[in-house]
Design a protein around this motif. Structure first.
Motif, PDB file in Angstrom:
ATOM      1  N   GLU A   8       0.853  -1.188   0.000  1.00  0.00           N
ATOM      2  CA  GLU A   8       0.000   0.000   0.000  1.00  0.00           C
ATOM      3  C   GLU A   8       0.890   1.238   0.000  1.00  0.00           C
ATOM      4  OE1 GLU A   8      -2.643   2.154   3.351  1.00  0.00           O
ATOM      5  OE2 GLU A   8      -3.259   0.090   2.899  1.00  0.00           O
ATOM      6  N   LEU A   9       0.714   2.099  -0.977  1.00  0.00           N
ATOM      7  CA  LEU A   9       1.546   3.295  -1.112  1.00  0.00           C
ATOM      8  C   LEU A   9       0.884   4.486  -0.436  1.00  0.00           C
ATOM      9  CD1 LEU A   9       2.729   3.096  -4.841  1.00  0.00           C
ATOM     10  CD2 LEU A   9       3.622   1.892  -2.836  1.00  0.00           C
ATOM     11  N   ASP A  10       1.684   5.278   0.280  1.00  0.00           N
ATOM     12  CA  ASP A  10       1.147   6.515   0.830  1.00  0.00           C
ATOM     13  C   ASP A  10       1.076   7.559  -0.291  1.00  0.00           C
ATOM     14  OD1 ASP A  10       3.699   7.688   0.491  1.00  0.00           O
ATOM     15  OD2 ASP A  10       4.298   7.225   2.555  1.00  0.00           O
ATOM     16  N   TRP A  11       0.553   8.734   0.027  1.00  0.00           N
ATOM     17  CA  TRP A  11       0.301   9.708  -1.040  1.00  0.00           C
ATOM     18  C   TRP A  11       1.593  10.196  -1.690  1.00  0.00           C
ATOM     19  CZ3 TRP A  11       2.241  14.646  -0.884  1.00  0.00           C
ATOM     20  CH2 TRP A  11       2.619  15.160   0.368  1.00  0.00           C
ATOM     21  N   GLN A  12       2.679  10.298  -0.920  1.00  0.00           N
ATOM     22  CA  GLN A  12       3.941  10.738  -1.517  1.00  0.00           C
ATOM     23  C   GLN A  12       4.495   9.684  -2.479  1.00  0.00           C
ATOM     24  OE1 GLN A  12       5.712  11.576   2.365  1.00  0.00           O
ATOM     25  NE2 GLN A  12       6.007  13.691   1.716  1.00  0.00           N
ATOM     26  N   GLN A  13       4.392   8.419  -2.089  1.00  0.00           N
ATOM     27  CA  GLN A  13       4.837   7.348  -2.985  1.00  0.00           C
ATOM     28  C   GLN A  13       3.972   7.290  -4.244  1.00  0.00           C
ATOM     29  OE1 GLN A  13       4.425   4.298   0.001  1.00  0.00           O
ATOM     30  NE2 GLN A  13       6.629   4.138   0.305  1.00  0.00           N
ATOM     31  N   ALA A  54       5.461  -6.718   4.512  1.00  0.00           N
ATOM     32  CA  ALA A  54       5.471  -7.385   3.202  1.00  0.00           C
ATOM     33  C   ALA A  54       6.700  -7.009   2.391  1.00  0.00           C
ATOM     34  CB  ALA A  54       4.198  -7.037   2.432  1.00  0.00           C
ATOM     35  N   ALA A  55       7.182  -5.781   2.541  1.00  0.00           N
ATOM     36  CA  ALA A  55       8.359  -5.342   1.781  1.00  0.00           C
ATOM     37  C   ALA A  55       9.606  -6.099   2.230  1.00  0.00           C
ATOM     38  CB  ALA A  55       8.566  -3.841   1.956  1.00  0.00           C
ATOM     39  N   ALA A  80       2.383  -6.177  -6.255  1.00  0.00           N
ATOM     40  CA  ALA A  80       1.350  -5.243  -6.712  1.00  0.00           C
ATOM     41  C   ALA A  80       1.422  -3.964  -5.883  1.00  0.00           C
ATOM     42  CB  ALA A  80      -0.029  -5.879  -6.577  1.00  0.00           C
ATOM     43  N   LEU A  81       1.388  -2.828  -6.551  1.00  0.00           N
ATOM     44  CA  LEU A  81       1.401  -1.529  -5.886  1.00  0.00           C
ATOM     45  C   LEU A  81      -0.004  -0.954  -5.920  1.00  0.00           C
ATOM     46  CD1 LEU A  81       4.689  -0.069  -7.458  1.00  0.00           C
ATOM     47  CD2 LEU A  81       4.433  -1.475  -5.390  1.00  0.00           C
ATOM     48  N   ARG A  82      -0.542  -0.639  -4.739  1.00  0.00           N
ATOM     49  CA  ARG A  82      -1.932  -0.182  -4.620  1.00  0.00           C
ATOM     50  C   ARG A  82      -2.002   1.087  -3.790  1.00  0.00           C
ATOM     51  NH1 ARG A  82      -5.389  -4.446  -6.073  1.00  0.00           N
ATOM     52  NH2 ARG A  82      -4.372  -6.495  -6.208  1.00  0.00           N
ATOM     53  N   ASP A  83      -3.122   1.817  -3.938  1.00  0.00           N
ATOM     54  CA  ASP A  83      -3.333   2.962  -3.064  1.00  0.00           C
ATOM     55  C   ASP A  83      -3.996   2.489  -1.771  1.00  0.00           C
ATOM     56  OD1 ASP A  83      -6.057   2.600  -3.540  1.00  0.00           O
ATOM     57  OD2 ASP A  83      -6.325   4.462  -4.667  1.00  0.00           O
ATOM     58  N   GLY A  84      -4.343   3.421  -0.896  1.00  0.00           N
ATOM     59  CA  GLY A  84      -4.880   3.064   0.408  1.00  0.00           C
ATOM     60  C   GLY A  84      -6.209   2.354   0.371  1.00  0.00           C
ATOM     61  N   GLU A  85      -6.924   2.466  -0.743  1.00  0.00           N
ATOM     62  CA  GLU A  85      -8.219   1.795  -0.872  1.00  0.00           C
ATOM     63  C   GLU A  85      -8.119   0.516  -1.674  1.00  0.00           C
ATOM     64  OE1 GLU A  85     -11.009   4.600  -2.405  1.00  0.00           O
ATOM     65  OE2 GLU A  85     -10.810   5.964  -0.711  1.00  0.00           O
ATOM     66  N   GLY A  86      -6.899   0.097  -1.982  1.00  0.00           N
ATOM     67  CA  GLY A  86      -6.704  -1.147  -2.719  1.00  0.00           C
ATOM     68  C   GLY A  86      -6.759  -1.011  -4.219  1.00  0.00           C
ATOM     69  N   PHE A  87      -6.878   0.240  -4.716  1.00  0.00           N
ATOM     70  CA  PHE A  87      -6.945   0.456  -6.159  1.00  0.00           C
ATOM     71  C   PHE A  87      -5.604   0.064  -6.786  1.00  0.00           C
ATOM     72  CE2 PHE A  87      -6.525   3.195  -9.945  1.00  0.00           C
ATOM     73  CZ  PHE A  87      -7.683   2.845 -10.619  1.00  0.00           C
ATOM     74  N   MET A  88      -5.671  -0.740  -7.827  1.00  0.00           N
ATOM     75  CA  MET A  88      -4.477  -1.287  -8.466  1.00  0.00           C
ATOM     76  C   MET A  88      -3.802  -0.232  -9.336  1.00  0.00           C
ATOM     77  SD  MET A  88      -2.579  -3.906  -8.961  1.00  0.00           S
ATOM     78  CE  MET A  88      -1.424  -4.543 -10.177  1.00  0.00           C
TER      79      MET A  88
END
Length: 543
Positions: free
Chosen positions: A36-41, A92-93, A103-111
């Protein structure tokens, strides 16, 4: 050719999103580990996938980062000023291995993308990942949708409008008259069109300041000639002003189709890089101007601008007529006047810009703020917090919310214990709720023990991003606290019956620079509350 728009850096504009492969990647991702990526990532990933960081096609490996740091070069020798990495504290990292895919996703799981991991290494408490990126979709933005354009989309727009020479203004702060006049002058003198490209990397909850920046740009846009000016948002995360960061901005400008970049023009009260002139000085470690020329982008250094009253215009200080009356207003003085609700001179800014800034950051007496009490158990925090809340409610005008330790434990953190980790979580929860109250122009009064400096710093930063923060250290000595202990907690802690008890078996880290320190040993509640109210008045939060 002179009449052609400048080519992307490296010759080809990267696009890491392949619509044909998107569905296949989504299906594959169902069986992959997710990060899960934060907004900066997400901002960095968007810059990569859209081609703003061309010719990069992924996050750098450890060896590539080291080469960039030491030699400012990519593997093929191409100049590159700063590493572009993906670092995560998620478990996980740490479990990923070279050769794997994630898989890289946003905070809501969006791919968003799949990363083919080619390198994994530890840097402090973070795990860094390097490898190629296969994009699925850019991060979704519900805000300012019509103002968001990728490098390819902006280049196509420039082509349709017949633009061949474009100067970029990558604003990090609102534009006032000096910046407005310098941008116009720069475009005219260089026979170029102008791209207003505010750095709008942010998040609607964690970093919403960019809303005010964008609204101020929308307000001032009408003053620019419509035929030769374009406004678009740049989704880059904020970074420190430095020579290397400027050179990365030059690469980004080129990839968006700009062959000129205005450097500087920010309101930084101190530091070594306050203006564009500072960033291009020959005594810097990097030959910035020469490197920018090698990138293919001409830097236009923003000078110290002064308002020449006799001529009713802004000029670089070096070009001001001898003996002329020169007017300036520092960034610190501008901020002070805004907070105090004082008049801003007409020569400094435009009324429509100031109107937007007042909406975003009203004077302190109309801002929300948090009063954050901290101190040992029994110091008097809860008593003071309740008494202060009552006095503020008597005064009226703003909603007041009391976030006392017991109240929070009952309604917000009932599942938490009293271990160090759980107490830290509890304080951060209080900070988040207080920040939401503050953001919505209310008053939050918090009274946790909050024994750890770093946690208090993080809470302060979270709240100061949206309003005021007043830290009050209830500095009552532990001897007094123990003498008031109705529940016998200190005695139980000293007998070893309560582990990790603050002040006995776990430290209390005294605040470094609280706005106010109060010892309630020989001070009545009314006197203490009066001190707090006077402090709030002095700081401008109360009238």
């Amino acid at each position: 050719m002179v009449n052609q728009l400048i080519a992307p850096y490296g010759g080809t504009l990267v696009n890491l999103i392949d619509p044909v492969q998107g569905e296949a990647l989504k299906q594959e991702a169902l069986s992959l580990t997710s990060l899960e990526l934060d907004w900066q990532q997400q901002c960095e990933l968007e810059m990569l996938m859209a081609g703003a960081y061309s010719p990069l096609t992924g996050f750098m490996t450890r060896a590539q980062c080291a080469r960039v740091e030491a030699e400012q070069q990519l593997d093929d020798g191409t100049f590159w000023p700063l590493p572009v990495t993906l670092a995560s504290r998620q478990k996980a990292a740490a479990e990923l291995k070279p050769g794997g895919r994630v898989a890289l996703r946003d905070g809501e799981g969006f791919m968003l993308a799949v990363l083919s991991v080619s390198d994994v290494w530890q840097d402090g408490d973070r795990w860094c990942l390097g490898g190629a990126v296969e994009g699925v979709a850019l991060p979704p933005h519900p805000d300012f949708v019509s103002l968001r354009a990728t490098p390819a989309e902006l280049r196509a727009l420039f082509g349709r409008r017949g633009w061949r020479r474009v100067v970029a203004w990558q604003a990090r702060q609102p534009m006032h008259r000096a910046q407005f006049e310098f941008c116009l002058k720069s475009a005219i003198e260089n026979d170029a069109n102008l791209l207003l490209h505010p750095q709008a990397g942010g998040d609607i909850t964690d970093a919403p300041d960019y809303f005010g920046l964008v609204r101020s740009c929308l307000a001032i846009r009408e003053r620019f000639p419509a035929a030769s000016t374009q406004l678009s948002l740049l989704p880059t995360p904020p970074c420190e002003a430095s020579a290397r960061a400027l050179l990365l901005r030059a690469i980004v400008a080129r990839n968006y189709g700009c062959s000129l970049l205005i450097a500087g023009g920010e309101h930084q009260p101190d530091g070594d890089c306050r203006r564009g002139e500072d960033l291009v000085q020959p005594d810097l470690k990097l030959p910035v101007t020469a490197l920018a020329d090698a990138i293919g982008v001409k830097l236009i250094a923003y000078p110290r601008m002064v308002y020449v009253e006799d001529r009713a215009e802004y000029l670089p200080e070096s070009e001001a007529p001898p003996g002329a009356r020169l007017l300036t207003l520092s960034g610190a003085e501008f901020k002070r006047r805004m907070q105090a609700g004082l008049k801003i001179p007409d020569w400094y800014s435009f009324p429509e810009v100031l109107s937007e800034l007042h909406r975003q950051n009203p004077p302190r007496e109309r801002q929300g703020f948090t009063v954050f009490f901290t101190g040992l158990s029994g110091a008097g925090k809860s008593t003071l917090a309740r008494a202060l809340a009552a006095r503020l409610m008597e005064m009226g005008g703003r909603c007041v919310t009391l976030l006392d330790g017991d109240i929070v434990r009952r309604h917000l953190s009932s599942e938490l214990g009293f271990s160090k980790a759980h107490r830290d979580i509890n304080v951060r929860r209080i900070g988040f709720v207080a920040s939401e109250i503050t953001k919505n122009r209310g008053i939050a009064i918090c009274a946790p023990i909050a024994p750890y400096r770093q946690t208090r710093r993080d809470v302060r930063a979270m709240i100061e991003a949206v309003g005021g923060f007043v830290e009050i250290h209830v500095a009552t000595p532990i001897q007094t606290c123990e003498s008031r202990d109705r529940k016998g907690l200190y005695a139980k802690a000293r007998a070893g019956l309560i582990p990790e008890f603050t002040g006995v078996s776990d430290p209390y880290e005294v605040p470094e620079k609280p706005e106010l320190a109060i010892d309630t040993t020989n001070l009545g509640i009314d006197e203490a509350v009066q001190q707090i109210l006077l402090k709030l008045e002095h700081e401008g939060y109360l009238r």
